[in-house]
Design an enzyme around this catalytic site. Sequence first.
Site, mmCIF file in Angstrom:
data_model
loop_
_atom_site.group_PDB
_atom_site.id
_atom_site.type_symbol
_atom_site.label_atom_id
_atom_site.label_comp_id
_atom_site.label_asym_id
_atom_site.label_seq_id
_atom_site.Cartn_x
_atom_site.Cartn_y
_atom_site.Cartn_z
ATOM 1 C CB CYS A 36 6.862 -4.617 9.267
ATOM 2 S SG CYS A 36 8.202 -3.900 10.232
ATOM 3 C CB CYS A 42 5.166 -2.000 16.482
ATOM 4 S SG CYS A 42 6.871 -1.660 16.016
ATOM 5 C CD GLU A 49 -2.927 -1.097 2.286
ATOM 6 O OE1 GLU A 49 -3.957 -1.744 2.155
ATOM 7 O OE2 GLU A 49 -2.684 -0.426 3.304
ATOM 8 C CB CYS A 101 2.680 7.638 3.198
ATOM 9 S SG CYS A 101 3.200 6.582 4.536
ATOM 10 C CB CYS A 136 2.088 -1.405 13.732
ATOM 11 S SG CYS A 136 2.371 -1.368 11.962
ATOM 12 C CB CYS A 191 -0.111 6.594 11.379
ATOM 13 S SG CYS A 191 1.529 7.081 11.169
ATOM 14 C CG LEU A 198 10.308 8.238 21.756
ATOM 15 C CD1 LEU A 198 11.648 7.532 21.696
ATOM 16 C CD2 LEU A 198 10.473 9.638 22.345
ATOM 17 C CG HIS A 199 5.230 5.378 18.803
ATOM 18 N ND1 HIS A 199 4.836 6.580 18.262
ATOM 19 C CD2 HIS A 199 5.531 4.583 17.742
ATOM 20 C CE1 HIS A 199 4.889 6.508 16.941
ATOM 21 N NE2 HIS A 199 5.315 5.327 16.602
HETATM 22 S S1 SF4 Z 1 5.282 0.414 13.269
HETATM 23 FE FE1 SF4 Z 1 4.673 -1.313 11.955
HETATM 24 S S2 SF4 Z 1 5.744 -0.989 10.032
HETATM 25 FE FE2 SF4 Z 1 6.733 0.329 11.565
HETATM 26 S S3 SF4 Z 1 8.406 -0.942 12.410
HETATM 27 FE FE3 SF4 Z 1 6.646 -1.327 13.735
HETATM 28 S S4 SF4 Z 1 5.636 -3.139 12.856
HETATM 29 FE FE4 SF4 Z 1 7.040 -2.313 11.302
#
Ligand code: SF4
Length: 337
Positions: free
Chosen positions: A105, A109, A84, A98, A112, A327, A211-212
């Site tokens: 991935c 995370c 995407e 983007c 995500c 996001c 960072l989050h």
């Molecule tokens: S936020 Fe999603 S795309 Fe980004 S590194 Fe973490 S798992 Fe991978």
Amino acid sequence: MFSMDLIQFQRLFNKEPKYRLGQAKKALFQDLIQNWQEAATLPLSLREELNKKWPIEISAKTFVSKDKNTIKALLTLKDDLKIETVLMRHQDKRNTICVSSQVGCPLNCSFCATGKMGFKRSLDVWEIVEQVLFFARYLKKIKERVTNIVFMGMGEPFLNYQNVMGAIEILNDKEGFNLGARHFSISTVGIVEGIEKLAKEELQINLAISLHAPNNSLRSKLIPINKKYLIEIVLKAVDDYIKKTKRKVMFEYLLIKGINDSDSCAIELAKLMKKPLYFLNLILYNPTGIFKPSSSLRIKKFKEILEKEGVMVTQRYRFGEDIEAACGQLVAKDGRK
Ligand code: SF4
């Protein structure tokens, strides 16, 4: 120019007069042709050969948000995998793409959607460039241009460093797409080797750190790779990057209800962020099933604490939630929920 893709592309012109490659690049990246047959400056036989050996049609399905400001493209790759790419059309005429750097991935995370789909493979240079070309062609029809490219789509760009840089090289090339280096941003969860390599590049690309969380125990829960690259290690790499490049670094912070949006998180975050050339971008979380976004009141309070502490902080406008283009929502689904 080091990328293999570009070398292979150039090889197609070995038997041609020198100026042909320039003509082909102009047709592809500036005139934004969709098929080599449209490249009127090239001889017919070369156009046919290029169509066979380097086809430039891009197969994609698009989804447009209700406000028409966000367009998501689902691109089908040569091995039928899907990625995407998102176009965000800003009020001030900027058009940001983007871009994805991997199919899925490996970093998983917890907030995500891309991480949840697992990791298939990294994209090659051309597959990254194609995402931009797709929307450049789209925008050409309404007489607009791509003004910014952010590597914030699917995947961790620094786990595909060479191909990401190869794509930037082509997109930045004066004879090619010709987008200035300052219009590119790479967003990483903090792959230190990538930050170190980027510091050594001659290009003035923007760096962003996802960072989050303001401490390692919370961050490791949200971003498992934090156990390898602890916050202090990432920030040390960022400080070295700033020392070398004198460039600003953006820190992104998703505000997730009841997880990382408390007053104490804001105070802890302020301590990390109070440095010259650091700036913080608060992003409203887009629900992906597990977590919920913070309330507007909570965000206001969170931001006030940071501002009171003297942190440079902005809040990002949310794009494309209704088409799952926001996001952390990119999962390459063939359709909408
Ligand atoms: S936020 Fe999603 S795309 Fe980004 S590194 Fe973490 S798992 Fe991978």
